[in-house]
Design an enzyme around this catalytic site. Structure first.
Site, PDB file in Angstrom:
ATOM      1  N   ARG A  44      39.875  29.478  39.435  1.00 15.63           N
ATOM      2  CA  ARG A  44      39.348  28.952  40.657  1.00 15.63           C
ATOM      3  C   ARG A  44      37.870  29.298  40.837  1.00 15.63           C
ATOM      4  NH1 ARG A  44      44.101  31.384  44.348  1.00 15.63           N
ATOM      5  NH2 ARG A  44      44.863  32.186  42.394  1.00 15.63           N
ATOM      6  N   GLY A  45      37.385  30.241  40.069  1.00 14.94           N
ATOM      7  CA  GLY A  45      36.062  30.835  40.319  1.00 14.94           C
ATOM      8  C   GLY A  45      34.879  29.888  40.256  1.00 14.94           C
ATOM      9  N   GLU A 100      32.107  27.408  33.907  1.00 21.94           N
ATOM     10  CA  GLU A 100      32.793  28.684  34.162  1.00 21.94           C
ATOM     11  C   GLU A 100      31.956  29.513  35.139  1.00 21.94           C
ATOM     12  OE1 GLU A 100      35.236  30.428  34.414  1.00 21.94           O
ATOM     13  OE2 GLU A 100      35.685  31.744  32.731  1.00 21.94           O
ATOM     14  N   ASP A 101      32.610  30.376  35.891  1.00 21.42           N
ATOM     15  CA  ASP A 101      31.860  31.224  36.821  1.00 21.42           C
ATOM     16  C   ASP A 101      31.171  32.386  36.086  1.00 21.42           C
ATOM     17  OD1 ASP A 101      34.269  32.483  36.223  1.00 21.42           O
ATOM     18  OD2 ASP A 101      34.746  33.048  38.285  1.00 21.42           O
ATOM     19  N   ASP A 104      32.893  37.418  30.631  1.00 20.57           N
ATOM     20  CA  ASP A 104      33.006  38.872  30.578  1.00 20.57           C
ATOM     21  C   ASP A 104      33.333  39.235  29.125  1.00 20.57           C
ATOM     22  OD1 ASP A 104      33.245  41.401  32.042  1.00 20.57           O
ATOM     23  OD2 ASP A 104      35.391  41.245  31.716  1.00 20.57           O
ATOM     24  N   LYS A 132      28.013  38.613  31.213  1.00 21.80           N
ATOM     25  CA  LYS A 132      27.918  40.072  31.042  1.00 21.80           C
ATOM     26  C   LYS A 132      28.002  40.356  29.546  1.00 21.80           C
ATOM     27  CE  LYS A 132      31.192  40.990  34.556  1.00 21.80           C
ATOM     28  NZ  LYS A 132      32.196  41.853  35.175  1.00 21.80           N
ATOM     29  N   PHE A 153      31.074  44.809  38.496  1.00 17.83           N
ATOM     30  CA  PHE A 153      32.070  43.878  39.022  1.00 17.83           C
ATOM     31  C   PHE A 153      31.448  43.138  40.190  1.00 17.83           C
ATOM     32  CE2 PHE A 153      35.883  42.211  40.964  1.00 17.83           C
ATOM     33  CZ  PHE A 153      36.605  41.822  39.835  1.00 17.83           C
ATOM     34  N   VAL A 154      31.402  41.812  40.096  1.00 14.77           N
ATOM     35  CA  VAL A 154      30.695  41.021  41.098  1.00 14.77           C
ATOM     36  C   VAL A 154      31.644  40.087  41.851  1.00 14.77           C
ATOM     37  CG1 VAL A 154      28.453  41.132  39.937  1.00 14.77           C
ATOM     38  CG2 VAL A 154      30.054  39.273  39.372  1.00 14.77           C
ATOM     39  N   ASP A 160      35.922  36.085  43.036  1.00 17.96           N
ATOM     40  CA  ASP A 160      36.727  36.912  43.939  1.00 17.96           C
ATOM     41  C   ASP A 160      36.960  38.330  43.412  1.00 17.96           C
ATOM     42  OD1 ASP A 160      38.557  36.000  41.804  1.00 17.96           O
ATOM     43  OD2 ASP A 160      40.075  37.052  42.987  1.00 17.96           O
ATOM     44  N   ARG A 166      35.275  35.140  47.969  1.00 21.89           N
ATOM     45  CA  ARG A 166      34.795  33.926  47.298  1.00 21.89           C
ATOM     46  C   ARG A 166      33.789  33.174  48.161  1.00 21.89           C
ATOM     47  NH1 ARG A 166      38.113  32.669  42.793  1.00 21.89           N
ATOM     48  NH2 ARG A 166      40.295  33.242  43.024  1.00 21.89           N
TER      49      ARG A 166
END
Ligand code: IMP
Length: 184
Positions: A44-45, A100-101, A104, A132, A153-154, A160, A166
């Site tokens: 969902r990001g 993509e958001d 990682d 990242k 962690f963002v 979220d 969000r």
């Protein structure tokens, strides 16, 4: 009860908007002359990012979504990516941009890209708002990145923490605190 945390702003809404304008120009150049670009958001990001990005694209676009399993409600990446919701449309012979958001470990985007490539799109490119690189476990590089960030962690701008935050208009870093706070 979850540990209290505060959110420190890392990237402002204004900086994100400016970066998206620049990225849209590059994407336009790469897909100039396309019949129709299928812009695929990873749920969902990516929902905020894809909404802003497509509105900056002066190209014929179709929007579709795919959902892959990722963090669940935690902060640890799952290495095995499962497709929870597939595309509605066909991408065979079409130009595709996966949105993509955040990248990682790289497992999600590399596995989703392989999955969609197996459907024989004409051209397939990837974009992530955040990257990242220090956390990478697989060798994966997106075609476009909005911002490289450190190992933090963002949240915000669609991203979220356990389904919260969000709706923040900026990207913020989660910082745990022992003092009770009212996290948004
Ligand atoms: P990867 O498979 O480890 O590259 O993880 C990608 C997915 O993990 C992203 O689509 C996000 O859903 C989630 N993720 C990675 N880093 C963060 C973060 O800092 N905050 C929230 N979600 C994250």
């Amino acid at each position: 009860m979850s540990r209290p945390y505060v959110i420190d702003q890392m990237i402002s809404a204004k900086s994100i908007a400016a970066r998206i304008e620049a990225l849209a120009r590059e994407i336009h150049a790469a897909f100039d002359g396309t019949d129709k670009l299928v812009v695929v958001g990873l749920l969902r990001g990516s929902f905020v990012f894809i909404a802003d990005l497509v509105r900056e694209l002066d190209l014929p676009v179709e929007v579709d979504f795919i959902e892959a399993s990722s963090y669940g409600d935690g902060m640890v990446s799952s290495r095995e990516v499962r497709i929870l919701k597939d595309l509605r449309g066909t991408i065979e012979g079409r130009d595709v941009l996966i949105v993509e958001d955040i990248i990682d470990t790289g497992h999600t985007l590399s596995q989703v890209t392989d999955y969609l490539r197996s459907r024989h799109p004409a051209r397939l490119k990837t974009i992530a708002l955040l990257d990242k690189p220090a956390r990478r476990e697989v060798d994966f590089k997106a075609d476009w990145i909005g911002f490289e960030i450190p190992d933090a962690f963002v949240v915000g701008y669609g991203i979220d923490f356990a389904q919260r935050n969000r709706n923040l208009p900026f990207i913020g870093q989660v910082r745990f605190t022992d003092k009770p706070v009212n996290a948004a």
